[in-house]
Design an enzyme around this catalytic site. Structure first.
Site, PDB file in Angstrom:
ATOM      1  N   LYS A  50     -10.001  12.079   7.901  1.00 50.22           N
ATOM      2  CA  LYS A  50     -10.142  10.755   8.497  1.00 50.22           C
ATOM      3  C   LYS A  50     -11.101  10.734   9.687  1.00 50.22           C
ATOM      4  CE  LYS A  50      -6.607   8.548   6.331  1.00 50.22           C
ATOM      5  NZ  LYS A  50      -6.637   7.199   5.730  1.00 50.22           N
ATOM      6  N   GLU A  72     -10.736   2.157   3.324  1.00 55.62           N
ATOM      7  CA  GLU A  72      -9.434   1.542   3.560  1.00 55.62           C
ATOM      8  C   GLU A  72      -9.639   0.240   4.324  1.00 55.62           C
ATOM      9  OE1 GLU A  72      -6.307   5.285   3.464  1.00 55.62           O
ATOM     10  OE2 GLU A  72      -6.676   4.278   5.383  1.00 55.62           O
ATOM     11  N   GLU A 104      -5.577   3.462  -4.623  1.00 59.26           N
ATOM     12  CA  GLU A 104      -4.606   2.533  -5.224  1.00 59.26           C
ATOM     13  C   GLU A 104      -5.149   1.904  -6.504  1.00 59.26           C
ATOM     14  OE1 GLU A 104      -2.501  -0.545  -2.880  1.00 59.26           O
ATOM     15  OE2 GLU A 104      -3.580   0.325  -1.193  1.00 59.26           O
ATOM     16  N   ARG A 136       5.093  10.526  -5.256  1.00 57.93           N
ATOM     17  CA  ARG A 136       6.551  10.636  -5.355  1.00 57.93           C
ATOM     18  C   ARG A 136       7.061   9.580  -6.330  1.00 57.93           C
ATOM     19  NH1 ARG A 136       5.135  10.760  -0.154  1.00 57.93           N
ATOM     20  NH2 ARG A 136       5.598   8.529   0.073  1.00 57.93           N
ATOM     21  N   THR A 139      -4.122   0.440   5.790  1.00 58.90           N
ATOM     22  CA  THR A 139      -4.630  -0.265   4.622  1.00 58.90           C
ATOM     23  C   THR A 139      -3.775  -1.490   4.303  1.00 58.90           C
ATOM     24  OG1 THR A 139      -5.382   1.847   3.755  1.00 58.90           O
ATOM     25  CG2 THR A 139      -5.311  -0.001   2.216  1.00 58.90           C
ATOM     26  N   HIS A 149       0.835  -1.203   0.000  1.00 56.42           N
ATOM     27  CA  HIS A 149       0.000   0.000   0.000  1.00 56.42           C
ATOM     28  C   HIS A 149       0.871   1.254   0.000  1.00 56.42           C
ATOM     29  CE1 HIS A 149      -3.103   2.896   1.079  1.00 56.42           C
ATOM     30  NE2 HIS A 149      -2.438   3.207   2.178  1.00 56.42           N
TER      31      HIS A 149
END
Length: 476
Positions: free
Chosen positions: A302, A248, A422, A193, A408, A184
């Site tokens: 969150k 998640e 993802e 990145r 996750t 993950h």
């Protein structure tokens, strides 16, 4: 009652001291003495063979999440109060009623008292020896070797599971969310990145942050789409409902006995502080998260909701499914000494995890939920024991009922992604039956997590479900 093979009483450790009334002989052998095969199960599960059978027929169904070998704990509403219960097949055994009616009278007083509480915190605090005594008692009560007269005393306290309103199983004083899946972390890192997905500390530290315990919901509770600050390229920030709502897939570990402030838990003792595991959905608003997370990490993205499954699977039920943690790459650094486990060959669990999605249109058309992905708990880079050891390494005190989530859980292959970010960031949207598409969740979508451990020669150990349906945001 059947005759059991006599064995010595269960040893009492310092974390879960269980006072005895006067002498061990005052305990009925049918509760605290184990047969040889049960004793093998308690010693780590390596000698476990086929499932034990229950006199409750639904518990013997091979597809049941809750056979006699599982016995997960939860809490439900009954008569205007919260009662503790244990799931068995399609029923729930009311522990409060059992304790009040005298069915648990041969157990120590503190265990009986804990069973009468409205939540599990007191039982969690008693430690593994107490949990083992209660588990042995319940296994005997629900096993198929008791006679009809005993069954008739227990039957009134077996309730239909589908008729019960479940509540949070414990008062969760603190909630910590980790980031333990390297698959993950790598996928998410490559989004933001490219070429350098992992930050330098990832392979040295079990990364985590403190979540919001007050907004943890039991499975089935609706999830309101949050509003928050979002910033789109070229525009000023604005307050709006999230357009990037995500799930998640996680596992949560409930803490049993705590530690004294200032005294870290050595990793060799971490397992003694874990009461059991549940499913966790750490709902996430990705557009709010992207704008707010620098430099301190997620906050309002969150804290609006986290869902957990109502049943906590005891660690002993998962003993046959202990496996080594996923092997690290040869070039990876070894864990620092305080994170080196003496039981690394048994620090992970072979538990299959699944994510399903059912849109509102699918429900109206009677279309079943669609399987989106499947991963496995053993794919973690950092173990649950390492989470406990690291969390307390600075002297932080954990308390009974605290919840530590894995973060996750994703696998290395396509189809094992633990969240939509993802799954869709570098691919086409997900196609649903009826022509719908999804990159993120829409109002009316229901997300369902399921998990089970299952292999030949061992009982199926299920976690039940963790589900939530998205409701529209409130008007400003």
């Amino acid at each position: 009652m059947p005759t059991f093979v006599a064995r010595a009483p269960v040893a009492i450790n310092s974390l879960g001291d269980v006072p005895r009334r006067a002498h061990a002989n005052e305990f009925s052998t049918r509760y605290w003495i184990l047969s040889l095969d049960q004793a093998g199960r308690r010693s780590g599960g390596s000698r476990m063979a086929a499932s034990q059978r229950s006199w409750i027929d639904s518990a013997n169904d091979p597809s049941s999440d809750f056979p006699l070998d599982n016995l997960p704990y939860g809490a439900f509403k009954r008569g205007g109060a919260s009662h503790l219960g244990v799931a068995i097949g399609d029923r729930v055994l009311d522990l409060h009623a059992c304790a009040v009616s005298g069915l648990l009278h041969e157990l120590p007083d503190n265990i009986q008292s804990a069973c009468k509480k409205d939540l599990l915190n007191e039982l969690m605090s008693l430690g593994s020896s107490a949990w083992g005594l209660l588990r042995n008692c319940l296994t005997s009560m629900l096993g198929d070797r008791i006679d009809e007269s005993q069954r008739s005393r227990i039957a009134p306290h077996l309730l239909q599971q589908h008729e019960l309103e479940m509540v949070l199983p414990a008062a969760i004083g603190s909630y910590t969310d980790f980031y333990t899946s390297i698959h993950h972390a790598t996928r998410i890192g490559n989004i933001f990145r490219p070429g350098s997905p992992l930050l330098p500390n990832y392979k040295y530290i079990p990364i985590g942050y403190h979540g919001r315990a007050s907004s943890i919901l039991v499975s089935g509770s609706p999830v309101r789409r949050p509003r928050g600050q979002v910033k789109h390229a070229g525009n000023e920030p604005e307050v709006a409902p999230t357009n990037s709502l995500d799930y998640e897939l996680e596992i949560g570990a409930f803490i049993g006995p705590g530690n004294i402030l200032g005294q870290p838990v050595p990793i060799a003792e971490s397992a003694q502080h874990i009461f059991g595991l549940c499913l966790v959905n750490d709902w996430s608003a990705r557009d709010i998260q992207a704008w707010e997370c620098q430099p301190l990490g997620p906050f309002l993205a969150k804290s609006f909701s986290t869902s957990i499954s109502p049943w906590i699977v005891p660690m002993e039920a998962l003993a046959p499914y202990r496996v080594p943690l996923a092997e690290r790459a040869p070039e990876d650094p070894a864990p620092l000494p305080y994170l080196r486990s003496p039981s690394s060959s048994l620090d992970a669990f072979d538990v299959r995890l699944e994510v399903f999605l059912q849109s509102e249109r699918m429900r109206l058309n009677d279309s079943p939920p669609l399987l989106l992905s499947a991963s496995n708990l053993q794919e973690l880079y950092w173990s649950i024991n390492q989470m406990v050891a690291h969390h307390t390494s600075n002297g932080c005190n954990l308390q009974p009922g605290d919840l530590l989530a894995t973060g996750t859980i994703s696998g290395p292959a396509n189809g094992s992604e633990g969240c939509l970010l993802e799954k869709t960031a570098f691919s086409l949207p997900i196609s649903l039956p009826g022509g719908e598409e999804r990159r993120f969740l829409e109002d009316g979508d229901t997300v369902i997590f399921r998990a089970c451990a299952n292999k030949e020669g061992c009982p199926r150990i299920g976690f039940g479900e963790c589900r939530g349906t998205i409701e529209p945001s409130w008007a400003p």
